[in-house]
Design a protein around this motif. Structure first.
Motif, PDB file in Angstrom:
ATOM      1  N   GLU A 232     -10.138  21.965  -6.903  1.00 20.94           N
ATOM      2  CA  GLU A 232     -10.224  23.025  -5.896  1.00 20.94           C
ATOM      3  C   GLU A 232     -11.445  23.924  -6.110  1.00 20.94           C
ATOM      4  O   GLU A 232     -11.723  24.776  -5.284  1.00 20.94           O
ATOM      5  CB  GLU A 232      -8.954  23.888  -5.925  1.00 20.94           C
ATOM      6  N   GLY A 233     -12.147  23.724  -7.232  1.00 19.11           N
ATOM      7  CA  GLY A 233     -13.396  24.449  -7.407  1.00 19.11           C
ATOM      8  C   GLY A 233     -13.536  25.290  -8.654  1.00 19.11           C
ATOM      9  O   GLY A 233     -14.561  25.939  -8.833  1.00 19.11           O
TER      10      GLY A 233
ATOM     11  N   GLU B 245     -21.673  39.261  -0.915  1.00 19.66           N
ATOM     12  CA  GLU B 245     -21.890  38.710   0.423  1.00 19.66           C
ATOM     13  C   GLU B 245     -20.524  38.369   1.018  1.00 19.66           C
ATOM     14  O   GLU B 245     -20.002  37.280   0.817  1.00 19.66           O
ATOM     15  CB  GLU B 245     -22.781  37.467   0.347  1.00 19.66           C
ATOM     16  N   LEU B 246     -19.951  39.323   1.741  1.00 15.90           N
ATOM     17  CA  LEU B 246     -18.597  39.136   2.278  1.00 15.90           C
ATOM     18  C   LEU B 246     -18.555  38.186   3.468  1.00 15.90           C
ATOM     19  O   LEU B 246     -17.507  37.630   3.780  1.00 15.90           O
ATOM     20  CB  LEU B 246     -18.010  40.497   2.695  1.00 15.90           C
ATOM     21  N   ASP B 247     -19.684  37.986   4.137  1.00 17.36           N
ATOM     22  CA  ASP B 247     -19.699  37.118   5.314  1.00 17.36           C
ATOM     23  C   ASP B 247     -19.740  35.636   4.954  1.00 17.36           C
ATOM     24  O   ASP B 247     -19.578  34.779   5.809  1.00 17.36           O
ATOM     25  CB  ASP B 247     -20.891  37.466   6.209  1.00 17.36           C
ATOM     26  N   LYS B 248     -19.922  35.327   3.669  1.00 18.38           N
ATOM     27  CA  LYS B 248     -20.002  33.932   3.234  1.00 18.38           C
ATOM     28  C   LYS B 248     -18.625  33.421   2.825  1.00 18.38           C
ATOM     29  O   LYS B 248     -17.792  34.169   2.347  1.00 18.38           O
ATOM     30  CB  LYS B 248     -20.956  33.798   2.045  1.00 18.38           C
ATOM     31  N   ALA B 249     -18.433  32.105   2.982  1.00 15.72           N
ATOM     32  CA  ALA B 249     -17.153  31.494   2.607  1.00 15.72           C
ATOM     33  C   ALA B 249     -17.406  30.350   1.639  1.00 15.72           C
ATOM     34  O   ALA B 249     -18.484  29.753   1.627  1.00 15.72           O
ATOM     35  CB  ALA B 249     -16.436  30.969   3.845  1.00 15.72           C
ATOM     36  N   TYR B 250     -16.385  30.029   0.844  1.00 16.55           N
ATOM     37  CA  TYR B 250     -16.486  28.921  -0.104  1.00 16.55           C
ATOM     38  C   TYR B 250     -16.434  27.614   0.688  1.00 16.55           C
ATOM     39  O   TYR B 250     -15.516  27.403   1.487  1.00 16.55           O
ATOM     40  CB  TYR B 250     -15.345  29.010  -1.125  1.00 16.55           C
TER      41      TYR B 250
ATOM     42  N   ARG C  94     -18.621  36.055  -1.659  1.00 18.64           N
ATOM     43  CA  ARG C  94     -19.204  35.543  -2.892  1.00 18.64           C
ATOM     44  C   ARG C  94     -20.106  36.624  -3.465  1.00 18.64           C
ATOM     45  O   ARG C  94     -20.434  37.584  -2.780  1.00 18.64           O
ATOM     46  CB  ARG C  94     -19.987  34.253  -2.641  1.00 18.64           C
ATOM     47  N   VAL C  95     -20.479  36.448  -4.722  1.00 16.29           N
ATOM     48  CA  VAL C  95     -21.318  37.441  -5.388  1.00 16.29           C
ATOM     49  C   VAL C  95     -22.581  36.754  -5.879  1.00 16.29           C
ATOM     50  O   VAL C  95     -22.521  35.677  -6.464  1.00 16.29           O
ATOM     51  CB  VAL C  95     -20.577  38.080  -6.596  1.00 16.29           C
TER      52      VAL C  95
END
Length: 135
Positions: free
Chosen positions: A27-28, A59-64, A73-74
């Motif tokens: 899962e990462g 960066e709150l607008d990014k997704a895994y 993500r940071v």
């Protein structure tokens, strides 16, 4: 400041999944479960990076990519423009993840949450799974 923002693309990316003990490697998760921490969030990771004297940006607008429901993500600056380490004690991404995972459980916001939940969540946790559907 503007020059620093332009180079943020070269900073190391840390997704909360990388140091989450609740996730599997598939899962990462990137570090061993015994050293990982439980459900970290971007704010905690960023605060811990700053505690290690490393510049960081959330960066709150990014997704895994593997799980797009995991938002945020940071980015952490491990190396300066000239290639020198920002913090000589942390030379790799793996070391950074291990250090942050060690610090997150001691994060001030997390310590307060645990004290609040440990006194109130004990009773409802036992009655969470009722066996009424088996009839």
């Amino acid at each position: 400041m503007n020059g620093e923002v332009a180079n943020i693309k070269k900073w190391v990316v840390i997704y909360p999944v990388y140091i989450n003990s609740k996730k599997t490697i598939a899962e990462g998760r990137r570090i061993c479960a015994s050293k990982a921490c439980e459900n970290p969030n971007c704010t905690e990771i960023s605060d811990c990076a700053r505690h290690l004297k490393l510049p960081s940006a959330i960066e709150l607008d990014k997704a895994y990519p593997r799980d797009f429901m995991q938002r945020g993500r940071v980015r952490v600056m491990l190396k300066r423009e000239d290639g020198s380490l920002t913090n000589p004690e942390i030379s790799s991404r793996k070391q950074l993840m291990l250090q942050i995972a060690e610090l997150v459980p001691r994060h001030p916001g997390r310590v307060k949450k645990q004290e609040a939940t440990s006194s109130s969540s004990n009773a409802p946790a036992k009655s969470g799974k009722g066996g009424k559907k088996k009839k």
